[in-house]
Motif scaffolding. Structure first.
Motif, PDB file in Angstrom:
ATOM      1  N   LEU A   1       0.827  -1.180   0.202  1.00 48.84           N
ATOM      2  CA  LEU A   1       0.053   0.282   0.130  1.00 48.84           C
ATOM      3  C   LEU A   1       0.918   1.537  -0.141  1.00 48.84           C
ATOM      4  O   LEU A   1       0.292   2.177  -0.415  1.00 48.84           O
ATOM      5  CB  LEU A   1      -1.232   0.224   0.974  1.00 48.84           C
ATOM      6  N   ARG A   2       1.652   1.393   0.572  1.00 44.69           N
ATOM      7  CA  ARG A   2       2.781   2.390   0.749  1.00 44.69           C
ATOM      8  C   ARG A   2       3.312   2.937  -0.737  1.00 44.69           C
ATOM      9  O   ARG A   2       3.303   3.912  -1.336  1.00 44.69           O
ATOM     10  CB  ARG A   2       4.018   1.891   1.895  1.00 44.69           C
ATOM     11  N   THR A   3       3.767   1.133  -1.295  1.00 49.37           N
ATOM     12  CA  THR A   3       4.521   1.474  -2.422  1.00 49.37           C
ATOM     13  C   THR A   3       3.602   2.248  -4.193  1.00 49.37           C
ATOM     14  O   THR A   3       3.818   3.053  -3.984  1.00 49.37           O
ATOM     15  CB  THR A   3       5.020   0.308  -3.428  1.00 49.37           C
ATOM     16  N   TRP A   4       2.275   1.496  -3.440  1.00 48.62           N
ATOM     17  CA  TRP A   4       1.159   1.969  -4.381  1.00 48.62           C
ATOM     18  C   TRP A   4       0.294   3.390  -4.332  1.00 48.62           C
ATOM     19  O   TRP A   4       0.546   3.993  -5.229  1.00 48.62           O
ATOM     20  CB  TRP A   4      -0.538   1.439  -3.928  1.00 48.62           C
ATOM     21  N   ALA A   5       0.941   4.055  -3.069  1.00 44.21           N
ATOM     22  CA  ALA A   5       0.508   5.035  -3.300  1.00 44.21           C
ATOM     23  C   ALA A   5       1.753   6.102  -3.969  1.00 44.21           C
ATOM     24  O   ALA A   5       1.867   7.639  -4.256  1.00 44.21           O
ATOM     25  CB  ALA A   5       0.457   5.698  -1.300  1.00 44.21           C
ATOM     26  N   GLY A   6       2.889   5.987  -3.311  1.00 43.16           N
ATOM     27  CA  GLY A   6       4.275   6.617  -3.959  1.00 43.16           C
ATOM     28  C   GLY A   6       4.400   6.001  -5.856  1.00 43.16           C
ATOM     29  O   GLY A   6       4.430   7.436  -6.397  1.00 43.16           O
ATOM     30  N   LEU A   7       2.957   5.466  -6.315  1.00 41.47           N
ATOM     31  CA  LEU A   7       3.281   5.356  -7.384  1.00 41.47           C
ATOM     32  C   LEU A   7       1.871   6.521  -7.992  1.00 41.47           C
ATOM     33  O   LEU A   7       2.504   6.617  -8.910  1.00 41.47           O
ATOM     34  CB  LEU A   7       2.811   4.148  -7.725  1.00 41.47           C
ATOM     35  N   ILE A   8       0.941   6.264  -7.651  1.00 45.89           N
ATOM     36  CA  ILE A   8       0.280   7.282  -7.897  1.00 45.89           C
ATOM     37  C   ILE A   8       0.331   8.909  -7.704  1.00 45.89           C
ATOM     38  O   ILE A   8       0.666   9.970  -8.408  1.00 45.89           O
ATOM     39  CB  ILE A   8      -1.126   7.442  -6.833  1.00 45.89           C
ATOM     40  N   ALA A   9       1.204   8.874  -6.460  1.00 50.05           N
ATOM     41  CA  ALA A   9       1.890  10.269  -6.187  1.00 50.05           C
ATOM     42  C   ALA A   9       2.183  11.154  -7.383  1.00 50.05           C
ATOM     43  O   ALA A   9       2.470  11.835  -7.954  1.00 50.05           O
ATOM     44  CB  ALA A   9       2.889  10.333  -5.051  1.00 50.05           C
ATOM     45  N   ARG A  10       3.984   9.865  -8.569  1.00 51.04           N
ATOM     46  CA  ARG A  10       4.504  10.108  -9.642  1.00 51.04           C
ATOM     47  C   ARG A  10       3.343  10.053 -10.653  1.00 51.04           C
ATOM     48  O   ARG A  10       3.655  11.378 -10.787  1.00 51.04           O
ATOM     49  CB  ARG A  10       4.964   9.115  -9.732  1.00 51.04           C
ATOM     50  N   ILE A  11       2.559   9.422 -10.861  1.00 51.70           N
ATOM     51  CA  ILE A  11       1.262   9.617 -11.559  1.00 51.70           C
ATOM     52  C   ILE A  11       0.846  11.204 -11.784  1.00 51.70           C
ATOM     53  O   ILE A  11       0.274  12.048 -12.416  1.00 51.70           O
ATOM     54  CB  ILE A  11       1.156   9.217 -12.261  1.00 51.70           C
ATOM     55  N   VAL A  12      -0.276  11.949 -10.549  1.00 56.74           N
ATOM     56  CA  VAL A  12      -0.163  12.948 -10.180  1.00 56.74           C
ATOM     57  C   VAL A  12       0.843  13.661 -10.748  1.00 56.74           C
ATOM     58  O   VAL A  12       0.446  15.064 -11.311  1.00 56.74           O
ATOM     59  CB  VAL A  12      -1.070  12.847  -8.960  1.00 56.74           C
ATOM     60  N   THR A  13       1.767  14.100  -9.638  1.00 56.73           N
ATOM     61  CA  THR A  13       2.882  15.256 -10.294  1.00 56.73           C
ATOM     62  C   THR A  13       2.974  15.277 -11.340  1.00 56.73           C
ATOM     63  O   THR A  13       3.399  16.409 -12.388  1.00 56.73           O
ATOM     64  CB  THR A  13       3.677  14.534  -9.215  1.00 56.73           C
ATOM     65  N   MET A  14       3.278  14.015 -12.396  1.00 53.51           N
ATOM     66  CA  MET A  14       3.906  13.711 -14.138  1.00 53.51           C
ATOM     67  C   MET A  14       2.598  15.275 -14.436  1.00 53.51           C
ATOM     68  O   MET A  14       2.402  15.796 -15.444  1.00 53.51           O
ATOM     69  CB  MET A  14       3.443  13.023 -14.696  1.00 53.51           C
ATOM     70  N   ALA A  15       1.262  15.026 -13.404  1.00 56.43           N
ATOM     71  CA  ALA A  15      -0.109  15.713 -15.161  1.00 56.43           C
ATOM     72  C   ALA A  15      -0.456  17.122 -13.623  1.00 56.43           C
ATOM     73  O   ALA A  15      -1.048  17.565 -14.506  1.00 56.43           O
ATOM     74  CB  ALA A  15      -1.025  14.762 -14.435  1.00 56.43           C
ATOM     75  N   GLY A  16       0.795  17.386 -13.412  1.00 57.11           N
ATOM     76  CA  GLY A  16       0.999  18.597 -12.729  1.00 57.11           C
ATOM     77  C   GLY A  16       0.098  18.874 -12.133  1.00 57.11           C
ATOM     78  O   GLY A  16      -0.111  20.062 -11.349  1.00 57.11           O
ATOM     79  N   VAL A  17      -0.579  18.466 -11.012  1.00 55.88           N
ATOM     80  CA  VAL A  17      -1.302  18.324  -9.404  1.00 55.88           C
ATOM     81  C   VAL A  17      -0.021  19.016  -8.685  1.00 55.88           C
ATOM     82  O   VAL A  17       0.821  17.868  -8.719  1.00 55.88           O
ATOM     83  CB  VAL A  17      -2.249  17.134  -9.657  1.00 55.88           C
ATOM     84  N   ARG A  18      -0.550  19.288  -7.734  1.00 58.54           N
ATOM     85  CA  ARG A  18       0.310  20.107  -7.221  1.00 58.54           C
ATOM     86  C   ARG A  18      -0.055  19.865  -5.586  1.00 58.54           C
ATOM     87  O   ARG A  18      -1.934  20.230  -5.146  1.00 58.54           O
ATOM     88  CB  ARG A  18       0.354  21.517  -6.925  1.00 58.54           C
ATOM     89  N   ARG A  19       0.432  20.084  -4.458  1.00 56.78           N
ATOM     90  CA  ARG A  19      -0.290  20.012  -2.914  1.00 56.78           C
ATOM     91  C   ARG A  19      -1.476  21.683  -2.426  1.00 56.78           C
ATOM     92  O   ARG A  19      -0.636  22.763  -3.330  1.00 56.78           O
ATOM     93  CB  ARG A  19       1.077  20.529  -1.969  1.00 56.78           C
ATOM     94  N   GLY A  20      -2.431  21.954  -2.153  1.00 52.41           N
ATOM     95  CA  GLY A  20      -2.988  22.312  -2.661  1.00 52.41           C
ATOM     96  C   GLY A  20      -4.110  22.538  -3.456  1.00 52.41           C
ATOM     97  O   GLY A  20      -4.929  23.295  -3.389  1.00 52.41           O
TER      98      GLY A  20
END
Length: 436
Positions: free
Chosen positions: A107-126
């Protein structure tokens, strides 16, 4: 911005060394822990010590969805059940569901992988992300949810359905990111306009993260025009991990595969033979880091190709072309291979039509027949056509040129085809019923 620069920018040599080390460890582990894999490897005449290079991956047997069903529910788990803290499963509409498990580390790995792909798409903190996937055994909702939280994004777990409520929440909460299927995104835009809400003017949405069904560039253009956003594709499947396998960066030149966690191959879907780099075929994935439910050479049935040229975003991972369809979704009409995505591309590039359609396949006597029902645009058909008959003829001719067969075309009123909150139903094949 790159979420995990240590792994997303490795040189090809560094990445392949990491992949080989992880592959050797994973093969040895499934051989020891999963009787099914041990038996399959012994039948194929291969042992863990035979894996000395990445090329040796091709010596290992494939895994298919049928294999997962035959080992239902937990026969392919590589850890005791008391270490599995989450279970997901497919719907099981065509047989037993495929069941997948996750350890705490998974689950930690999975969350990290999703964090990668949303960051790729320009999604940011806030950002405020509204998840429009269902929450349950399906991996989409929970997968995106925890990964967005890992990336520091505020999550609204609105789930699927009750579309009017979705629009109200977007207004009240100031949603900036929507997450769901592309077909549902178009439907939400329709509902918003029916409520007197202009998604472009009255809402703050700026990004869309879409997946769970194939969609064309034409569909992307429709979504971006309806919402005034940038729309990004992401790819995953429950049997491999869920969403998080690959995602588009802001360059939109293919989906970056998280290669430090997944080994990807492209094979001929008929023969199973690995194809040369750049050729289009069926994607096959091997998980390198999954604990509870590792899979070896899993045949996805998804059709794509790999791209190896450098990406301006700075990531060095291989990219996959957006999935154009599934080998098991391919329709064979009078000997001609037809993918629904081919039809969608023609529809979305024809003025006067909405991106909502239904393909009906039937048999008349000994011959297959195909009918394409398409909704008219809510603004009415283009001035380029004198009447609906002219628009029908134009669409029929364009489909004939693309498919090499002539379908029947039926234009229907906007809003008359079924809308769903999940994956859109695009094909009704009546040929088996006709044969009875």
């Amino acid at each position: 911005m790159i979420w995990d620069r240590k792994y997303e920018t490795l040189s090809r040599e560094e990445l392949q060394r990491l992949q080989l080390a992880r592959l050797k460890e994973q093969v040895a582990r499934v051989y020891e822990k999963v009787p099914y894999y041990r038996r399959c490897m012994e039948e194929a005449g291969v042992r863990p010590e035979d894996i000395r290079s990445l090329d040796d991956l091709a010596r290992l047997p494939f895994t298919t969805k049928d294999d997962l069903r035959q080992n239902y529910p937990f026969g392919l788990f590589a850890v005791p059940l008391d270490r599995v803290i989450r279970i997901h499963a497919s719907s099981g509409t065509t047989g037993k569901p495929t069941v997948v498990g996750y350890t705490k580390k998974d689950l930690r790995t999975w969350a990290g992988l999703i964090a990668r792909i949303v960051t790729m798409a320009g999604v940011r903190r806030g950002d405020i992300a509204q998840v429009c996937f269902s929450y349950g055994l399906f991996t989409g909702g929970f997968g995106l949810h925890y990964g967005l939280e890992r990336a520091g994004v505020t999550v609204v777990p609105a789930a699927a359905g009750n579309t009017e409520r979705h629009i109200r929440l977007m207004q009240d909460f100031g949603t900036t990111v929507i997450v769901g299927t592309p077909s549902y995104a178009l439907y939400m835009a329709e509902v918003a306009r029916s409520l007197g809400v202009d998604p472009r003017r009255d809402l703050r949405v700026r990004r869309g993260l879409f997946g769970a069904e194939p969609w064309s560039e034409g569909m992307r253009a429709e979504i971006e025009a309806a919402w005034g956003i940038k729309a990004f594709d992401n790819y995953g499947l429950s049997e491999v991990i869920g969403p998080g396998v690959a995602g588009e960066c802001e360059e939109k030149r293919g989906l970056h595969i998280n290669e430090d966690h997944f080994l990807v191959e492209v094979i001929d879907p008929e023969t199973g033979r690995p194809l040369p780099p750049g050729e289009r075929g069926e994607l096959v994935f091997t998980t390198l880091t999954k604990e509870a439910f590792p899979v070896i050479r899993y045949r996805t049935r998804d059709i794509s190709r790999l791209m190896f040229e450098p990406c301006p975003c700075g990531r060095t991972t291989i990219r996959m072309e957006r999935v154009t369809g599934r080998s098991d979704d391919m329709l064979i009409i009078r000997g001609v291979n037809v993918f629904p995505s081919q039809i969608e591309e023609v529809i979305t590039s024809t003025p006067g039509l909405a991106p909502h359609y239904l393909i009906i396949v039937d048999k008349k006597g000994y011959l297959d027949e195909i009918e394409v029902q398409v909704e008219l645009s809510p603004e009415g058909f283009s001035d380029r056509y004198e009447d609906l008959a002219s628009l029908e003829e134009q669409l029929r001719n364009r489909l004939q040129a693309t498919l090499s067969l002539t379908p029947r075309v039926k234009l229907v009123e906007f809003g008359s085809l079924e809308r769903t909150t999940g994956k859109a139903r695009r094909v009704i094949d009546r040929r088996k019923e006709a044969a009875k």
